[in-house]
Design a protein around this motif. Structure first.
Motif, PDB file in Angstrom:
ATOM      1  N   MET A   1       0.965  -1.297   0.025  1.00  0.00           N
ATOM      2  CA  MET A   1       0.073   0.007   0.092  1.00  0.00           C
ATOM      3  C   MET A   1       0.692   1.383  -0.035  1.00  0.00           C
ATOM      4  O   MET A   1       0.724   2.040  -0.803  1.00  0.00           O
ATOM      5  CB  MET A   1      -0.732  -0.322   1.135  1.00  0.00           C
ATOM      6  N   ILE A   2       2.035   1.173   0.806  1.00  0.00           N
ATOM      7  CA  ILE A   2       2.737   2.269   0.925  1.00  0.00           C
ATOM      8  C   ILE A   2       3.498   2.555  -0.114  1.00  0.00           C
ATOM      9  O   ILE A   2       3.572   3.628  -0.773  1.00  0.00           O
ATOM     10  CB  ILE A   2       3.863   2.198   2.096  1.00  0.00           C
ATOM     11  N   ASP A   3       3.986   1.684  -0.951  1.00  0.00           N
ATOM     12  CA  ASP A   3       4.859   1.515  -2.017  1.00  0.00           C
ATOM     13  C   ASP A   3       4.155   2.065  -3.087  1.00  0.00           C
ATOM     14  O   ASP A   3       4.494   2.872  -4.019  1.00  0.00           O
ATOM     15  CB  ASP A   3       5.468   0.182  -2.349  1.00  0.00           C
ATOM     16  N   THR A   4       2.957   1.640  -3.470  1.00  0.00           N
ATOM     17  CA  THR A   4       1.934   2.134  -4.375  1.00  0.00           C
ATOM     18  C   THR A   4       1.579   3.454  -4.329  1.00  0.00           C
ATOM     19  O   THR A   4       1.702   4.245  -5.041  1.00  0.00           O
ATOM     20  CB  THR A   4       0.522   1.415  -4.511  1.00  0.00           C
ATOM     21  N   ASP A   5       1.221   4.038  -2.909  1.00  0.00           N
ATOM     22  CA  ASP A   5       1.042   5.424  -2.882  1.00  0.00           C
ATOM     23  C   ASP A   5       2.077   6.382  -2.917  1.00  0.00           C
ATOM     24  O   ASP A   5       2.051   7.380  -3.606  1.00  0.00           O
ATOM     25  CB  ASP A   5       0.508   5.813  -1.495  1.00  0.00           C
ATOM     26  N   LEU A   6       3.316   6.014  -2.714  1.00  0.00           N
ATOM     27  CA  LEU A   6       4.554   6.828  -2.955  1.00  0.00           C
ATOM     28  C   LEU A   6       4.999   6.932  -4.288  1.00  0.00           C
ATOM     29  O   LEU A   6       5.362   8.128  -4.787  1.00  0.00           O
ATOM     30  CB  LEU A   6       5.598   6.086  -2.286  1.00  0.00           C
ATOM     31  N   ASN A   7       4.656   6.138  -5.082  1.00  0.00           N
ATOM     32  CA  ASN A   7       4.940   6.007  -6.417  1.00  0.00           C
ATOM     33  C   ASN A   7       3.730   6.451  -7.298  1.00  0.00           C
ATOM     34  O   ASN A   7       3.917   6.536  -8.669  1.00  0.00           O
ATOM     35  CB  ASN A   7       5.453   4.732  -6.981  1.00  0.00           C
ATOM     36  N   SER A   8       2.671   6.682  -6.600  1.00  0.00           N
ATOM     37  CA  SER A   8       1.569   7.382  -7.574  1.00  0.00           C
ATOM     38  C   SER A   8       1.497   8.650  -8.075  1.00  0.00           C
ATOM     39  O   SER A   8       0.946   9.049  -9.115  1.00  0.00           O
ATOM     40  CB  SER A   8       0.109   7.050  -6.643  1.00  0.00           C
ATOM     41  N   GLY A   9       2.265   9.384  -7.425  1.00  0.00           N
ATOM     42  CA  GLY A   9       2.046  10.954  -7.623  1.00  0.00           C
ATOM     43  C   GLY A   9       0.667  11.553  -7.410  1.00  0.00           C
ATOM     44  O   GLY A   9       0.769  12.848  -7.857  1.00  0.00           O
ATOM     45  N   LYS A  10       0.023  11.015  -6.605  1.00  0.00           N
ATOM     46  CA  LYS A  10      -1.293  11.499  -6.315  1.00  0.00           C
ATOM     47  C   LYS A  10      -1.124  12.608  -4.965  1.00  0.00           C
ATOM     48  O   LYS A  10      -2.104  13.391  -4.772  1.00  0.00           O
ATOM     49  CB  LYS A  10      -2.350  10.286  -5.972  1.00  0.00           C
ATOM     50  N   TYR A  11      -0.310  12.308  -4.256  1.00  0.00           N
ATOM     51  CA  TYR A  11      -0.393  12.876  -2.951  1.00  0.00           C
ATOM     52  C   TYR A  11       0.957  13.733  -2.723  1.00  0.00           C
ATOM     53  O   TYR A  11       1.886  13.648  -3.204  1.00  0.00           O
ATOM     54  CB  TYR A  11      -0.482  11.738  -1.798  1.00  0.00           C
ATOM     55  N   ASP A  12       0.544  15.011  -1.820  1.00  0.00           N
ATOM     56  CA  ASP A  12       1.616  16.065  -1.454  1.00  0.00           C
ATOM     57  C   ASP A  12       2.096  15.702  -0.307  1.00  0.00           C
ATOM     58  O   ASP A  12       3.194  16.274  -0.030  1.00  0.00           O
ATOM     59  CB  ASP A  12       0.588  17.199  -1.337  1.00  0.00           C
ATOM     60  N   GLY A  13       1.842  14.724   0.539  1.00  0.00           N
ATOM     61  CA  GLY A  13       2.180  14.479   1.739  1.00  0.00           C
ATOM     62  C   GLY A  13       1.845  13.209   2.654  1.00  0.00           C
ATOM     63  O   GLY A  13       0.682  12.588   1.968  1.00  0.00           O
ATOM     64  N   PHE A  14       2.336  12.618   3.484  1.00  0.00           N
ATOM     65  CA  PHE A  14       2.037  11.457   3.901  1.00  0.00           C
ATOM     66  C   PHE A  14       1.921  11.284   5.337  1.00  0.00           C
ATOM     67  O   PHE A  14       2.715  12.144   6.185  1.00  0.00           O
ATOM     68  CB  PHE A  14       2.923  10.295   3.502  1.00  0.00           C
ATOM     69  N   VAL A  15       1.033  10.605   5.954  1.00  0.00           N
ATOM     70  CA  VAL A  15       0.774  10.279   7.513  1.00  0.00           C
ATOM     71  C   VAL A  15       1.046   8.783   7.431  1.00  0.00           C
ATOM     72  O   VAL A  15       0.020   8.167   6.898  1.00  0.00           O
ATOM     73  CB  VAL A  15      -0.368  10.857   8.115  1.00  0.00           C
ATOM     74  N   ILE A  16       1.944   8.263   8.167  1.00  0.00           N
ATOM     75  CA  ILE A  16       2.054   6.743   8.387  1.00  0.00           C
ATOM     76  C   ILE A  16       2.323   6.180   9.762  1.00  0.00           C
ATOM     77  O   ILE A  16       3.034   6.668  10.188  1.00  0.00           O
ATOM     78  CB  ILE A  16       3.343   6.217   7.283  1.00  0.00           C
ATOM     79  N   ALA A  17       1.576   5.143  10.074  1.00  0.00           N
ATOM     80  CA  ALA A  17       1.619   4.324  11.272  1.00  0.00           C
ATOM     81  C   ALA A  17       2.138   2.989  10.609  1.00  0.00           C
ATOM     82  O   ALA A  17       1.410   2.257  10.344  1.00  0.00           O
ATOM     83  CB  ALA A  17       0.288   4.260  11.788  1.00  0.00           C
ATOM     84  N   PRO A  18       3.302   2.887  10.911  1.00  0.00           N
ATOM     85  CA  PRO A  18       3.958   1.665  10.217  1.00  0.00           C
ATOM     86  C   PRO A  18       3.759   0.332  10.996  1.00  0.00           C
ATOM     87  O   PRO A  18       3.851   0.273  12.413  1.00  0.00           O
ATOM     88  CB  PRO A  18       5.500   2.001  10.211  1.00  0.00           C
ATOM     89  N   LEU A  19       3.600  -0.871  10.463  1.00  0.00           N
ATOM     90  CA  LEU A  19       3.552  -1.991  11.062  1.00  0.00           C
ATOM     91  C   LEU A  19       4.980  -2.621  11.397  1.00  0.00           C
ATOM     92  O   LEU A  19       5.197  -3.271  12.052  1.00  0.00           O
ATOM     93  CB  LEU A  19       2.979  -3.098  10.162  1.00  0.00           C
ATOM     94  N   GLN A  20       5.958  -2.261  10.219  1.00  0.00           N
ATOM     95  CA  GLN A  20       7.333  -2.720  10.202  1.00  0.00           C
ATOM     96  C   GLN A  20       8.100  -1.472  10.038  1.00  0.00           C
ATOM     97  O   GLN A  20       8.367  -1.060   8.903  1.00  0.00           O
ATOM     98  CB  GLN A  20       7.659  -3.686   9.388  1.00  0.00           C
ATOM     99  N   ALA A  21       8.218  -0.613  10.999  1.00  0.00           N
ATOM    100  CA  ALA A  21       9.203   0.761  10.948  1.00  0.00           C
ATOM    101  C   ALA A  21      10.417   0.540   9.983  1.00  0.00           C
ATOM    102  O   ALA A  21      10.361   1.413   9.336  1.00  0.00           O
ATOM    103  CB  ALA A  21       9.453   1.126  12.268  1.00  0.00           C
ATOM    104  N   ASP A  22      11.272  -0.399  10.250  1.00  0.00           N
ATOM    105  CA  ASP A  22      12.495  -0.349   9.540  1.00  0.00           C
ATOM    106  C   ASP A  22      12.018  -0.735   8.241  1.00  0.00           C
ATOM    107  O   ASP A  22      12.805   0.039   7.118  1.00  0.00           O
ATOM    108  CB  ASP A  22      13.188  -1.676  10.143  1.00  0.00           C
TER     109      ASP A  22
END
Length: 341
Positions: free
Chosen positions: A99-120
């Protein structure tokens, strides 16, 4: 606004899954006063901004409040579009990473709020992003993360451990031992809460049995099995059971119901959700360390917009915490109901 939130959240709240999280440090990397290179600030406090909020899951009451807070910012600032999503469970690691990979590369978003399941793992994903990122509930060890919005889990759990020892003494226990039923083994949030509980119990004069920690993957069903194991190993009873979240605390208390040796056991949960308040009022859970999940969601989105508008952020934005007992559970319950109309 509350009616709008209630409509947006209809059908979303699932009460049976355990979902709690948090961070323990103010931040990672040299990120104090960081500012994203977001270009010229938009008019009207962020007109046209699209903020992506990716939570650990949306399938629990706790994460429902985080979502409600994020959507409340959207309702207060309709020029900022907030898109909230999450994995199907807190062990759906690959699902969230995809989900994160798709959204980071989508070009749709100006900024992100993330609560990670696997922080590393999420830190690796963020390595090449030039968009502002704010961590919520659980911190991410990355210099791309401009701020962490959440609770110091260790400090909050320490407060809960101290209160639990006070309650155990009041309940008549003279040998105050505590056993933890934790979340996912190795998870940063679970580890921070274990450390906090241990420090709080020991500091208040109790004994935290570090060698008898039970791991239940943050879900109620496994917490029942863990509690059954505790009762088998300690037929004489244990004064305090410290749990990683409220669903686990309620499940453990149910499993011990009818066992006379555990009649006065103090069951401590974490999150302070509605079901916990009801359980505390009914005498089925003793206390809960309450996070302000709604404020987390609101403040996290607010922080991203602040950066997009050219502002700077503190490394750590504290959303606050408290301990819910029978004395204040009704007040807490009323507040939580108000968030959802």
């Amino acid at each position: 606004m509350k009616k709008i939130l209630a409509m947006l959240l209809a059908g979303m709240m699932v009460m049976s899954l355990a979902a709690c999280g948090g961070g323990d440090s103010a931040g990672s990397g040299d990120q104090g006063g960081a500012q994203a290179d977001a270009g010229a600030p938009a008019a009207d406090g962020g007109e046209g901004y699209n903020i992506d909020v990716i939570l650990k899951t949306t399938a629990s009451e706790y994460w429902g409040y985080v979502q409600a807070g994020a959507l409340a910012y959207n309702a207060d600032h309709p020029e900022v579009v907030v898109d909230v999503k999450g994995a199907t469970s807190e062990t759906a690691y690959d699902e969230q990473l995809n989900m994160i990979d798709t959204d980071l590369n989508s070009g749709k978003y100006d900024g992100f709020v993330i609560a990670p399941l696997q922080a590393d793992m999420v830190s690796n994903q963020l390595a090449n992003t030039d968009k502002p990122v704010v961590a919520v509930d659980t911190n991410i060890p990355s210099d791309k993360v401009l701020s962490f919005v959440g609770t110091s889990n260790e400090d909050a759990a320490k407060m809960g451990g101290e209160k639990a020892v006070e309650a155990a003494k009041a309940a008549g226990w003279t040998e105050i031992k505590a056993i933890a039923i934790s979340g996912v083994q190795g998870d940063g949030t679970a580890t921070a809460r274990l450390t906090g509980y241990q420090n709080g119990v020991n500091a208040a004069g109790g004994e935290f049995l570090e060698g008898e920690i039970q791991y239940a993957d943050a879900v109620a069903d496994k917490a029942v099995a863990c509690m059954e194991a505790v009762m088998q190993n300690h037929p004489e009873g244990i004064a305090i059971i410290c749990c990683n979240n409220d669903d686990m605390a309620m499940a453990a208390a149910r499993a011990a119901k009818g066992n006379a040796a555990y009649e006065n056991t103090i069951f401590v949960g974490f999150d302070g959700i509605q079901s916990a308040c009801n359980a505390i009022l009914a005498g089925e859970e003793t206390m809960s360390v309450a996070q302000e999940a709604y404020d987390m969601g609101y403040k996290a989105v607010e922080a991203v917009v602040e950066v997009l508008n050219g502002g700077t952020l503190d490394e750590f934005i504290d959303s606050g915490c408290s301990v819910v007992t029978a004395d204040n559970a009704q007040e807490r319950l009323d507040t939580l109901k108000g968030y959802l109309g």
